[in-house]
Design an enzyme around this catalytic site. Structure first.
Site, PDB file in Angstrom:
ATOM      1  N   ASP A   1       0.840  -1.154   0.009  1.00 40.15           N
ATOM      2  CA  ASP A   1      -0.043   0.080   0.091  1.00 40.15           C
ATOM      3  C   ASP A   1       0.952   1.228   0.069  1.00 40.15           C
ATOM      4  O   ASP A   1       2.006   1.125   0.300  1.00 40.15           O
ATOM      5  CB  ASP A   1      -0.811   0.036   1.318  1.00 40.15           C
ATOM      6  CG  ASP A   1      -2.232   0.804   1.178  1.00 40.15           C
ATOM      7  OD1 ASP A   1      -2.228   1.339   0.101  1.00 40.15           O
ATOM      8  OD2 ASP A   1      -3.218   0.495   1.656  1.00 40.15           O
TER       9      ASP A   1
ATOM     10  N   ASP B   1     -10.579   2.389  -3.177  1.00 36.08           N
ATOM     11  CA  ASP B   1     -10.776   2.161  -1.800  1.00 36.08           C
ATOM     12  C   ASP B   1     -12.525   2.202  -1.698  1.00 36.08           C
ATOM     13  O   ASP B   1     -12.974   1.972  -0.679  1.00 36.08           O
ATOM     14  CB  ASP B   1     -10.419   3.320  -0.808  1.00 36.08           C
ATOM     15  CG  ASP B   1      -9.126   3.052  -0.370  1.00 36.08           C
ATOM     16  OD1 ASP B   1      -8.510   1.901  -0.737  1.00 36.08           O
ATOM     17  OD2 ASP B   1      -8.029   3.935   0.207  1.00 36.08           O
TER      18      ASP B   1
END
Length: 732
Positions: free
Chosen positions: A481, A551
């Site tokens: 990430d 997301d």
């Protein structure tokens, strides 16, 4: 094997040609490299495209070319430079010791090599066999500075694709500074084009935008230090009448994960120029004598049959010639990620309950997300401390991993290797590792800061920490990430006149770290992520065969995100999860069946607390997982067709077809219902018209020609956000 590149030595015309496309350019007056043609294959070029001579007011001429009718200011060029009397936006800017930026690039030589050369330190397309491609390297030279520009053109034998890149070599005796170095330029004549781009935002990525091209310069790009949620490194040029299945489409994607720039200019006589490369914002590369600079590459394609064919070509070239992982041909495991189930508040017992439920539902992997390391109970600590939090795992992480494996699930784990927290052991020991401008307070984002990855010692520290975790634990998957973009850009080991290299050196450092880890651990499935889709690009696909698309896990929002993503990237690259309702990003309530159907567009996963599902939901999830296991080879690797767009319709429809055209999945999502609904009738594509196909749900037999030409009526649903999935199999 037939040559893919032919050269007319007498007229100095270069012709790159595959079964589908041709690309032509020549050496014009003043040793100028001039673009002639890019498009559908032609058998042989007979010289009819020599640029007309015409006196143009205020278009300057070359000093050593007689007459006033020839000007680089209007000539379609292959690669232009500042200071050469071409007033259009240049492909390169080179500053010299005397502060001049004027160079005059002239043709010097060419070379043809088999296959596809590597680009050292950069992701790039590749071939298994040299016969799959040929590469033309054309050298241009500025005679005064003796700086050379090597233009690389690789054409693939079985794909309508050309890769472009440039190597700049300082063969002179003085230091020069590259202020701009495009990877490619292409000039079109008076063409009526529209531009398709993929702008967006965090949790709202890659929305298809189509716009008219007017006179002037448009710039599509990022200077966030990443390819970004805001503007994906892709652009297509299409005719006004081009749609998914008809019309010309020229597609370009940049194999790079940092700052990028697509410059699109329509000039004074309606010619169009496109430059693609590293963004010149804060870019200044110091090039010592005998040093060289390699640009990232661009993949370009031409489709005479609309945008869908362009996308399918990109899917194939990225899948076959960018992604290297051993997992690319393997069906992707169905996973559950604990993030939206627990956030930072978890212990081993709480996680075991999710694992137990995952096993019962048929899920194949558990992924431990943020919060397992350092003393991280919130997002303001411990980044950079890649050691296990003993409070949460008092018997060690291996104990929990063994539990997961003993339940028959694979185990994955989350890292954010590029970031650091003030509240961390790493910062206490190495505060200089945090990227910051001297004497200025660095700026946080999400309570976190950026590591100076351009420095070898910083990368080595993170590598050593990760290796310790990976060597001591049986880990099957890593989610990589990056939850902020770069600011306070300054690399501590560069001199003041080298600071313009910091953005690019960061990306080179990232690639170096990824290369070492993916090489050392080929049996770990790596997934890319940057706050979702903030670094969804072909450069990352070189290291990570799947990328978290956004997301935003809401199924209806994902229709546009995934539709836009599919313009360039294969569905096997795109991970998509089923999350809780009301959705945590936008509060929308969507049926579970619809959430499943949309998530099946890519690599299916779940991002919710499985222990909170009621009995009916558990049964539905079991059925969906059973179905997905039966069809995922097709949905992940089949040929994708976009049938209805969420950007201009109340419906979204897509289809995947097996390579032998015998197996077909059609998915239709109706967004809003109506008291007086219109009847809708999707028409399929890519089938064999001679085959008959059985609807697996109804046993109805329908011809392939009927499914494509007459279509079938959708069921009317008096409910918002309803998905319908059809499965057809050939019976011939």
């Amino acid at each position: 094997m037939q040559n893919l590149i032919t050269v007319d030595e007498e007229n100095k015309v270069f012709h790159l040609h595959s079964k589908q496309i041709s690309y032509l350019f020549s050496v014009e007056q003043g040793a100028t490299l001039a673009h002639l043609y890019f498009g559908k294959r032609i058998r042989k070029y007979h010289g009819q495209l020599k640029y007309p001579r015409l006196l143009r007011g205020f278009s300057s001429n070359l000093a050593d070319v007689p007459g006033r009718e020839f000007s680089r200011d209007t000539l379609p060029e292959e690669y232009s430079s500042a200071g050469e009397m071409d007033y259009r936006t240049p492909a390169t800017v080179l500053y010299q010791k005397n502060s001049s930026n004027s160079i005059l690039l002239r043709y010097k030589s060419y070379e043809i090599v088999a296959g596809k050369p590597k680009l050292n330190g950069l992701p790039h397309s590749w071939v298994k066999d040299e016969d799959e491609a040929q590469t033309l390297i054309v050298t241009l030279e500025d005679q005064l500075t003796q700086v050379e520009y090597q233009l690389f053109y690789t054409i693939f034998r079985d794909l309508p694709v050309i890769s472009r890149a440039v190597k700049i070599i300082n063969s002179g005796e003085e230091v020069v500074h590259l202020r701009k170095a495009a990877s490619m330029q292409i000039d079109f004549g008076n063409e009526d084009f529209e531009a398709i781009t993929l702008p967006g935002a965090h949790a709202n990525e890659r929305h298809q935008q189509r716009s008219k091209i007017d006179q002037g310069i448009r710039v599509y790009g990022s200077h966030r230090g990443a390819s970004s949620h805001q503007m994906n490194p892709f652009l297509a040029l299409v005719r006004p009448n081009t749609d998914e299945f008809a019309g010309d489409a020229y597609g370009f994607t940049f194999v790079y994960s940092g700052n990028h720039m697509f410059e699109l200019e329509k000039d004074q006589i309606n010619q169009i120029r496109l430059n693609i490369g590293i963004n010149d914002f804060n870019f200044d590369w110091k090039l010592e004598p005998n040093e060289d600079f390699q640009t990232p590459e661009v993949l370009m394609t031409y489709s005479p049959n609309g945008i869908n064919q362009m996308s399918q070509t990109f899917h194939q070239v990225i899948f076959d010639h960018i992604i290297r992982s051993k997992f690319k041909n393997k069906v992707r495991p169905i996973l559950v990620n604990n993030w939206e189930a627990t956030y930072f508040d978890f212990n081993e017992k709480k996680l075991q309950a999710i694992v137990d439920q995952a096993k019962d539902l048929g899920i194949e992997m558990f992924v431990l997300d943020d919060g397992w390391f350092g003393h991280r109970d919130a997002d303001n600590s411990s980044l950079g401390d890649w050691f296990v939090d003993q409070r949460k795992f008092p018997t060690g992480l291996s104990h929990f991993i063994d539990y997961v494996h003993n339940q028959g699930l694979k185990f994955g784990i989350w890292f954010e290797p590029e970031m650091i927290s003030y509240d961390s052991e790493l910062y206490k020991k190495h505060p200089d590792y945090l990227m910051h401008v001297p004497n200025r307070i660095p700026n946080p984002n999400c309570h976190q800061y950026v590591l100076d990855l351009g420095r070898k010692e910083v990368r080595q520290n993170i590598f050593d920490q990760m290796v310790k975790i990976l060597d001591q634990n049986q880990i099957d998957y890593i989610k990589w990430d990056m939850n902020r973009h770069i600011s306070d850009i300054y690399e501590a080991d560069l001199t003041p006149d080298e600071q313009g290299e910091a953005y690019h050196r960061y990306i080179l450092g990232l690639y170096d770290l990824l290369e070492k880890l993916t090489t050392r651990y080929p049996n770990i499935l790596f997934e890319g992520c940057s706050g979702g889709g903030g670094r969804f690009d072909a450069g990352m696909a070189y290291y990570t065969p799947q990328i978290w698309a956004s997301d935003n896990s809401d199924a209806i929002a994902r229709l546009k995100i995934q539709y836009g993503t599919s313009l360039v990237y294969p569905q096997s690259l795109m991970t998509s999860h089923v999350s809780v309702c009301p959705n945590e990003q936008n509060g929308r309530v969507t049926p579970l069946a619809t959430r499943d159907a949309v998530a099946m567009w890519g690599d299916l996963g779940y991002e919710l607390d499985l222990t909170r599902l009621n009995d009916d939901e558990k049964e539905e999830v079991k059925k969906q997982i059973t179905l997905y296991k039966q069809i995922r080879k097709l949905t992940q690797f089949g040929t994708l067709y976009r049938l209805k767009s969420p950007f201009n319709s109340n419906q979204t429809a897509w289809e995947v077809v097996s390579s032998d055209k015998r197996d077909v999945i059609l998915t239709v999502v109706n967004i809003l219902s109506s008291a007086q609904p219109s009847f809708t009738k999707p028409k399929l594509a890519g089938l064999n018209p001679e085959y008959d196909y059985k609807n697996i749900a109804t046993n109805e037999i329908i011809g392939g020609d009927e499914l494509m030409d007459t279509g079938i009526y959708d069921e009317v649903a008096h409910q918002d956000f309803v998905a319908k999935m059809y499965h057809f199999k050939a019976v011939n």
